[in-house]
Design a protein around this motif. Structure first.
Motif, PDB file in Angstrom:
ATOM      1  N   SER A  82       0.844  -1.185   0.000  1.00 25.87           N
ATOM      2  CA  SER A  82       0.000   0.000   0.000  1.00 25.87           C
ATOM      3  C   SER A  82       0.881   1.237   0.000  1.00 25.87           C
ATOM      4  O   SER A  82       1.938   1.250   0.635  1.00 25.87           O
ATOM      5  N   SER A  83       0.468   2.255  -0.703  1.00 26.84           N
ATOM      6  CA  SER A  83       1.241   3.487  -0.778  1.00 26.84           C
ATOM      7  C   SER A  83       0.430   4.630  -0.184  1.00 26.84           C
ATOM      8  O   SER A  83      -0.792   4.546  -0.054  1.00 26.84           O
ATOM      9  N   ALA A  84       1.120   5.703   0.187  1.00 22.33           N
ATOM     10  CA  ALA A  84       0.439   6.859   0.751  1.00 22.33           C
ATOM     11  C   ALA A  84      -0.504   7.448  -0.300  1.00 22.33           C
ATOM     12  O   ALA A  84      -0.119   7.605  -1.459  1.00 22.33           O
ATOM     13  N   PRO A  85      -1.736   7.757   0.085  1.00 16.47           N
ATOM     14  CA  PRO A  85      -2.690   8.282  -0.891  1.00 16.47           C
ATOM     15  C   PRO A  85      -2.289   9.662  -1.393  1.00 16.47           C
ATOM     16  O   PRO A  85      -1.800  10.497  -0.637  1.00 16.47           O
ATOM     17  N   PHE A  86      -2.479   9.884  -2.665  1.00 17.66           N
ATOM     18  CA  PHE A  86      -2.243  11.168  -3.311  1.00 17.66           C
ATOM     19  C   PHE A  86      -3.631  11.749  -3.532  1.00 17.66           C
ATOM     20  O   PHE A  86      -4.346  11.321  -4.436  1.00 17.66           O
ATOM     21  N   THR A  87      -4.033  12.691  -2.702  1.00 21.19           N
ATOM     22  CA  THR A  87      -5.419  13.147  -2.691  1.00 21.19           C
ATOM     23  C   THR A  87      -5.551  14.588  -3.146  1.00 21.19           C
ATOM     24  O   THR A  87      -4.735  15.440  -2.796  1.00 21.19           O
ATOM     25  N   ILE A  88      -6.590  14.842  -3.936  1.00 13.91           N
ATOM     26  CA  ILE A  88      -6.957  16.195  -4.359  1.00 13.91           C
ATOM     27  C   ILE A  88      -8.345  16.490  -3.817  1.00 13.91           C
ATOM     28  O   ILE A  88      -9.292  15.740  -4.067  1.00 13.91           O
ATOM     29  N   PRO A  94      -2.015  11.947 -21.524  1.00 14.41           N
ATOM     30  CA  PRO A  94      -0.691  11.860 -20.887  1.00 14.41           C
ATOM     31  C   PRO A  94      -0.753  11.645 -19.386  1.00 14.41           C
ATOM     32  O   PRO A  94       0.258  11.351 -18.752  1.00 14.41           O
ATOM     33  N   GLY A  95      -1.941  11.813 -18.777  1.00 16.11           N
ATOM     34  CA  GLY A  95      -2.070  11.652 -17.341  1.00 16.11           C
ATOM     35  C   GLY A  95      -1.577  12.846 -16.551  1.00 16.11           C
ATOM     36  O   GLY A  95      -1.330  12.737 -15.345  1.00 16.11           O
ATOM     37  N   THR A  96      -1.474  13.994 -17.190  1.00 16.22           N
ATOM     38  CA  THR A  96      -0.981  15.195 -16.517  1.00 16.22           C
ATOM     39  C   THR A  96      -2.095  16.043 -15.920  1.00 16.22           C
ATOM     40  O   THR A  96      -1.843  16.874 -15.051  1.00 16.22           O
ATOM     41  N   ARG A 156     -13.863  21.065 -12.783  1.00 12.73           N
ATOM     42  CA  ARG A 156     -12.576  21.575 -12.323  1.00 12.73           C
ATOM     43  C   ARG A 156     -11.447  20.695 -12.837  1.00 12.73           C
ATOM     44  O   ARG A 156     -11.548  19.466 -12.830  1.00 12.73           O
ATOM     45  N   LEU A 157     -10.362  21.343 -13.263  1.00 11.82           N
ATOM     46  CA  LEU A 157      -9.201  20.647 -13.787  1.00 11.82           C
ATOM     47  C   LEU A 157      -8.015  20.876 -12.856  1.00 11.82           C
ATOM     48  O   LEU A 157      -7.759  22.011 -12.421  1.00 11.82           O
ATOM     49  N   PHE A 158      -7.281  19.788 -12.565  1.00  6.87           N
ATOM     50  CA  PHE A 158      -6.154  19.841 -11.653  1.00  6.87           C
ATOM     51  C   PHE A 158      -4.910  19.229 -12.296  1.00  6.87           C
ATOM     52  O   PHE A 158      -5.003  18.277 -13.074  1.00  6.87           O
ATOM     53  N   ASP A 159      -3.765  19.770 -11.925  1.00 13.13           N
ATOM     54  CA  ASP A 159      -2.482  19.196 -12.311  1.00 13.13           C
ATOM     55  C   ASP A 159      -2.257  17.963 -11.442  1.00 13.13           C
ATOM     56  O   ASP A 159      -2.297  18.046 -10.206  1.00 13.13           O
ATOM     57  N   THR A 160      -2.028  16.808 -12.050  1.00 15.26           N
ATOM     58  CA  THR A 160      -1.908  15.570 -11.282  1.00 15.26           C
ATOM     59  C   THR A 160      -0.598  15.481 -10.508  1.00 15.26           C
ATOM     60  O   THR A 160      -0.473  14.654  -9.600  1.00 15.26           O
ATOM     61  N   GLN A 161       0.374  16.309 -10.847  1.00 16.30           N
ATOM     62  CA  GLN A 161       1.655  16.285 -10.142  1.00 16.30           C
ATOM     63  C   GLN A 161       1.647  17.239  -8.944  1.00 16.30           C
ATOM     64  O   GLN A 161       1.985  16.861  -7.822  1.00 16.30           O
ATOM     65  N   SER A 162       1.226  18.486  -9.182  1.00 19.27           N
ATOM     66  CA  SER A 162       1.264  19.496  -8.121  1.00 19.27           C
ATOM     67  C   SER A 162      -0.033  19.561  -7.319  1.00 19.27           C
ATOM     68  O   SER A 162      -0.064  20.170  -6.241  1.00 19.27           O
ATOM     69  N   LYS A 163      -1.110  18.994  -7.837  1.00 21.31           N
ATOM     70  CA  LYS A 163      -2.451  19.025  -7.239  1.00 21.31           C
ATOM     71  C   LYS A 163      -3.102  20.404  -7.321  1.00 21.31           C
ATOM     72  O   LYS A 163      -4.178  20.619  -6.766  1.00 21.31           O
TER      73      LYS A 163
END
Length: 330
Positions: A152-158, A173-175, A188-195
């Motif tokens: 299990s990995s730490a959740p990356f949450t927006i 591209p998954g960005t 709403r649109l979010f950057d998947t790297q910076s959130k």
């Protein structure tokens, strides 16, 4: 059922449409001669996923059946990429290797997800999976490439919305991830790297149920359909093309309507039968300045509209695909 429409017309659509990864609850996987469906009776309440190889010889559908995944609870959605298949249940998501000798790689517990919301990035460089987070209105992102199977990995949450998420989509591209809440007025649109939130798009002012959000192949545009019977098209690469409220020219306004005034409205839109749920996706471009959007409704109707950067939108094609031939012809 919407999945039935998609499966029955997918071969005919292949020459027009960029088939999105994970359309509805059944799909055709680009680049693979496979079709899948949820259970033998073609309903999204079956606890099984059946996968056929269309290229395999044989008259009977059993001769083409190559994989079967069974569960104790109903399967609500399926997503595929060239090396993985994701199966969504109400409170759990399973990720398997695919297509040769499938084995379970990951298993994620989720909050109640009755719509089976989930999206999977098809990019070779990024293996991003997104689904509703445990907190109301949040999105959880998992990079399957950097997460070791069985761990299990730490959740990356927006934190995307204040109410439950109703629709979610990744660009190719998954960005960028796009989402809408149950209210259905904003996307709403979010950057998947910076959130970080990139832009907020307004579908309308009245609440609506969004059926579908999809990016164009190059992420220049986004389309969305809802139970209002309207398909909206937004510009992403050059957001100046999107419409603004006339009040934006007035100057400073009160805080109550400030967000409304600052909203970006769709560049173009077209209507489909409001009583028929539909999904939409971008078609293959025929020229630099002419783009197209294709909508397929649950009543079997096919709509193709072309639009230009200045907002002109016109119907180019219409057809009805239900009951046009026997299933055996496919």
């Amino acid at each position: 059922m919407l999945c039935e429409v998609i499966l029955r017309v997918s071969k005919r659509l292949s020459k027009w449409v960029e088939v999105p990864w994970g359309v509805g609850v059944g799909l055709v996987s680009p680049g693979l001669p496979l079709t899948l469906n949820l259970g033998p009776d073609n309903t999204p309440t079956c606890p099984a996923v059946l996968i056929w190889d269309d290229a395999r010889e044989g008259k009977d559908s059993k001769d083409k059946l190559v994989l079967e995944f069974t569960f104790t609870k109903p399967v609500l959605a399926v997503r595929m990429r060239h090396d993985k298949i994701v199966i969504v249940l109400k409170n759990r998501i399973y990720v398997y290797s695919f297509p040769d000798n499938p084995r379970k790689l990951f298993e994620f517990d989720t909050r109640d997800n009755p719509k089976g919301l989930c999206d999977l990035c098809p990019s070779l460089e990024k293996q991003l999976l997104v689904f509703p987070g445990h907190k109301c209105g949040s999105l959880q992102l998992v990079d399957l490439a950097s997460t070791k199977p069985g761990t299990s990995s730490a959740p990356f949450t927006i934190n995307a919305h204040q109410s439950d998420v109703a629709c979610v989509s990744l660009n190719q591209p998954g960005t960028v991830v796009a989402s809408a809440s149950q209210k259905g007025t904003l996307i709403r649109l979010f950057d998947t790297q910076s959130k970080e939130k990139l832009v907020e798009l307004r579908r309308g002012t009245d609440p609506a149920t969004l059926y579908c959000i999809n990016f164009s192949h190059d992420s220049s545009f986004l389309c969305a359909s809802s139970d209002k019977g309207t398909v909206h098209i937004f510009a992403l690469k050059d957001t100046r093309l999107n419409r603004r409220s006339a009040l934006a020219r007035v100057g400073k306004v009160g805080p109550m309507i400030g967000q409304y005034v600052d909203s970006q409205w769709s560049l173009a839109s077209f209507t489909v039968p409001a009583e028929s749920a539909c999904i939409c996706a971008f078609g293959r471009n025929t020229s630099k300045n002419v783009n197209s959007v294709i909508a397929i409704c649950v009543d079997g109707t096919f709509h193709k509209y072309v639009f230009t950067p200045d907002g002109n939108c016109n119907r180019e094609a219409f057809d009805v695909y239900l009951d046009i031939c026997d299933d055996d012809d496919f």
